[in-house]
Design a protein around this motif. Structure first.
Motif, PDB file in Angstrom:
ATOM      1  N   ASP A  68       0.835  -1.210   0.000  1.00  0.00           N
ATOM      2  CA  ASP A  68       0.000   0.000   0.000  1.00  0.00           C
ATOM      3  C   ASP A  68       0.859   1.245   0.000  1.00  0.00           C
ATOM      4  O   ASP A  68       0.621   2.181  -0.747  1.00  0.00           O
ATOM      5  N   ARG A  69       1.849   1.256   0.849  1.00  0.00           N
ATOM      6  CA  ARG A  69       2.713   2.425   0.978  1.00  0.00           C
ATOM      7  C   ARG A  69       3.391   2.741  -0.347  1.00  0.00           C
ATOM      8  O   ARG A  69       3.574   3.885  -0.717  1.00  0.00           O
ATOM      9  N   LEU A  70       3.760   1.687  -1.086  1.00  0.00           N
ATOM     10  CA  LEU A  70       4.523   1.866  -2.325  1.00  0.00           C
ATOM     11  C   LEU A  70       3.649   2.049  -3.562  1.00  0.00           C
ATOM     12  O   LEU A  70       4.176   2.240  -4.654  1.00  0.00           O
ATOM     13  N   SER A  71       2.314   2.024  -3.384  1.00  0.00           N
ATOM     14  CA  SER A  71       1.480   1.996  -4.594  1.00  0.00           C
ATOM     15  C   SER A  71       1.618   3.282  -5.416  1.00  0.00           C
ATOM     16  O   SER A  71       1.714   3.224  -6.642  1.00  0.00           O
ATOM     17  N   TRP A  72       1.671   4.449  -4.796  1.00  0.00           N
ATOM     18  CA  TRP A  72       1.797   5.688  -5.601  1.00  0.00           C
ATOM     19  C   TRP A  72       3.139   5.700  -6.329  1.00  0.00           C
ATOM     20  O   TRP A  72       3.236   6.129  -7.479  1.00  0.00           O
ATOM     21  N   PHE A  73       4.146   5.167  -5.649  1.00  0.00           N
ATOM     22  CA  PHE A  73       5.505   5.192  -6.195  1.00  0.00           C
ATOM     23  C   PHE A  73       5.601   4.285  -7.427  1.00  0.00           C
ATOM     24  O   PHE A  73       6.147   4.666  -8.461  1.00  0.00           O
ATOM     25  N   ASN A  74       5.024   3.100  -7.316  1.00  0.00           N
ATOM     26  CA  ASN A  74       5.063   2.168  -8.446  1.00  0.00           C
ATOM     27  C   ASN A  74       4.248   2.676  -9.630  1.00  0.00           C
ATOM     28  O   ASN A  74       4.595   2.411 -10.785  1.00  0.00           O
ATOM     29  N   ALA A  75       3.174   3.414  -9.338  1.00  0.00           N
ATOM     30  CA  ALA A  75       2.370   3.960 -10.436  1.00  0.00           C
ATOM     31  C   ALA A  75       3.076   5.147 -11.097  1.00  0.00           C
ATOM     32  O   ALA A  75       2.901   5.401 -12.282  1.00  0.00           O
ATOM     33  N   PRO A 100       3.452  16.528   4.318  1.00  0.00           N
ATOM     34  CA  PRO A 100       3.796  15.128   4.040  1.00  0.00           C
ATOM     35  C   PRO A 100       4.894  15.029   2.976  1.00  0.00           C
ATOM     36  O   PRO A 100       4.805  15.677   1.944  1.00  0.00           O
ATOM     37  N   ILE A 101       5.885  14.221   3.262  1.00  0.00           N
ATOM     38  CA  ILE A 101       7.011  14.028   2.350  1.00  0.00           C
ATOM     39  C   ILE A 101       6.893  12.627   1.759  1.00  0.00           C
ATOM     40  O   ILE A 101       6.609  11.662   2.477  1.00  0.00           O
ATOM     41  N   GLY A 102       7.117  12.518   0.442  1.00  0.00           N
ATOM     42  CA  GLY A 102       6.924  11.229  -0.228  1.00  0.00           C
ATOM     43  C   GLY A 102       7.956  10.181   0.138  1.00  0.00           C
ATOM     44  O   GLY A 102       7.634   9.047   0.493  1.00  0.00           O
TER      45      GLY A 102
END
Ligand code: H79
Length: 462
Positions: free
Chosen positions: A31-38, A206-208
């Motif tokens: 979940d945490r990595l989902s924005w990053f992978n997209a 918030p920092i990515g």
């Protein structure tokens, strides 16, 4: 420092089985990595007081490096290096313009050096005078960037170097650190780092990502990593942390050997030939020329074609591309970088759908004409070498498909099953010289051709 060759073509490094990987199995991590992978595409920014010497010290110019490494490479006494701070006055810095250039290029996040190995804080830290506070620049670049990023809907991330050539308590003190005295005390250094990270994680929203680096020197241990990881997550529970927080990185290949606390692998100046399979998250960081920090005599710029194909290469093997900019001491992106960002933006505007939110190519074998990415029932074929006879062979057998050029969805392309695979009939000339994208929509499960499944011709190693 070890020579970092800028690899412009695909790396031929062998893939090391599943041994070098970053575990991301727990659902929370996914979940945490989902924005990053997209996201697939981000901007790295190396900006600091080293942009003042810009690669030149006392008439000496170091081969290939000496941008952000100039203090170490030229063994500049800290008392001398300190004189660059009063000359750092980036009055032309315009956070809105920077963020606009990133979003326009199709980048979804920005990672900026809050503190590089020289220890210089690019924000108004209360814990050290060595930073923006020592310059005539009375603004806070990180605050301005944070505001503009929020406004533009792009994630701001911070690079932070563990190794510190300036701080008196980093135990591997350099002989040329002439401003430090007494015995270094690692506990005090760690307390200082935590204090600075607390500022970074409480002042700017918030920092990515926290993008650590400089973890390889001896004073930093796995135990420090575990403790710092817990601390950072206590400040921002959803933040992504790269693998360089821990002591697991295998050279410039950047993946983990053994179990670390970081979230993802960080190949540097290279793109892994085949990725690392599903469930392993990674990001290749690369320069646009040969240097991370601004260097006035580095004119070895990669072509836009190379940069775009690097991004496609990363996406097609399941990774992200973090492309660097080294702004000047005046606060400007080099013109050569601006031009390339614009050209990448033109391509992404047309073809972004084939990059964002995609997964790696389902094909094991190298495709001679280009690369492939996948999203659900769609394959995106990125054609680098347009076939002279207009026949594109895709390694799919007996599948019900529809195919079209991404930019003309109304016009379907003729497809034919052959024993070798699916032949797609293309128009005579390539619509895009860099990479033309063809969409293949497959009904039912995607079944690679026999040789892809391993029951025919053995897959080639590349
Ligand atoms: O910030 C940029 C560079 O200044 C920094 N990382 C990028 C993102 C960096 N570039 N080169 N290096 C660091 C060189 C470090 C090389 C090595 Fe090693 C350190 C070689 C041996 C120890 C890398 C880390 C390979 C093994 C461990």
């Amino acid at each position: 420092m070890v020579a970092v060759a800028a690899i412009t073509a695909r790396s031929t490094l062998p893939v090391q089985g599943g041994e070098l990987a970053v575990s991301t199995t727990p659902a929370q991590n996914v979940d945490r990595l989902s924005w990053f992978n997209a996201a697939r595409f981000g901007m790295f920014i190396h900006w600091g007081v080293y942009s003042v010497p810009a690669g030149e010290w006392a008439g000496k110019s170091m081969p290939d490096h000496g941008g952000e490494w100039i203090m170490e490479d030229c063994k500049i006494p800290v008392s001398e290096y300190a004189k660059f701070a009063p000359q750092f006055h980036p009055e032309q810095f315009n956070a809105r313009a920077w963020v606009h250039m990133a979003t326009n290029a199709g980048m979804k996040y920005i990672v900026i050096t809050s503190k590089h190995h020289d220890g210089f804080a690019m924000w108004r830290s209360d814990l050290s005078e060595w930073g923006i506070r020592a310059t005539p620049f009375e603004r806070d670049p990180l605050k301005e960037l944070a505001d503009e990023c929020r406004h533009a809907g792009i994630r701001l991330c911070f690079y932070y170097s563990i190794m510190d050539w300036h701080h008196p308590h980093w135990p591997e003190r350099r002989a040329w650190n002439d401003t430090a005295s007494g015995t270094p005390d690692m506990e005090r250094y760690v307390a200082y780092m935590k204090g600075q990270l607390k500022e970074l994680l409480s002042r700017y929203g918030p920092i990515g990502i926290l993008w650590f680096d400089g973890e390889w020197e001896k004073p930093w241990t796995h135990a420090h990593a575990v403790d710092l990881h817990r601390y950072v997550r206590s400040l921002q529970p959803d933040i992504i942390i790269n693998n360089r927080i821990d002591k697991v990185r295998q050279g410039m290949g950047g993946m983990d050997k053994g179990q670390g606390v970081g979230d993802y692998g960080t190949p540097e100046q290279e793109i892994p030939a085949n990725g690392f399979g599903p469930g392993v998250t990674w990001e290749s960081c690369m320069t646009m020329n040969n240097t991370w920090g601004y260097r006035k005599d580095d004119h070895k710029w990669k072509s836009t074609q190379t940069l775009i194909r690097n991004l496609i290469d990363c996406a097609s093997t399941g990774g992200n591309y973090l492309l660097n900019i080294g702004p000047t001491a005046e606060g400007l992106f080099p013109d050569a970088s601006i031009v390339r960002l614009e050209e990448i933006g033109d391509w992404m505007n047309q073809n972004g759908e084939a990059i964002y939110d995609t997964t790696a190519s389902p094909f094991k074998q190298e495709i001679t004409w280009g690369r492939c990415t996948q999203k659900g029932d769609k394959l995106f074929l990125h054609v680098y070498n347009w076939p002279a006879d207009g026949r594109l062979l895709a390694p799919l057998l007996n599948q019900k498909v529809k195919a079209w050029l991404l930019r003309t969805p109304g016009r379907k392309l003729k497809c034919k099953d052959t024993p070798e695979g699916l032949v797609i009939q293309l128009p005579a000339s390539a619509p895009d010289k860099i990479a033309s994208v063809i969409v293949v929509q497959v009904t039912g499960k995607i079944l690679p051709a026999a040789h892809e499944r391993g029951d025919g011709t053995p897959a080639q190693k590349r």
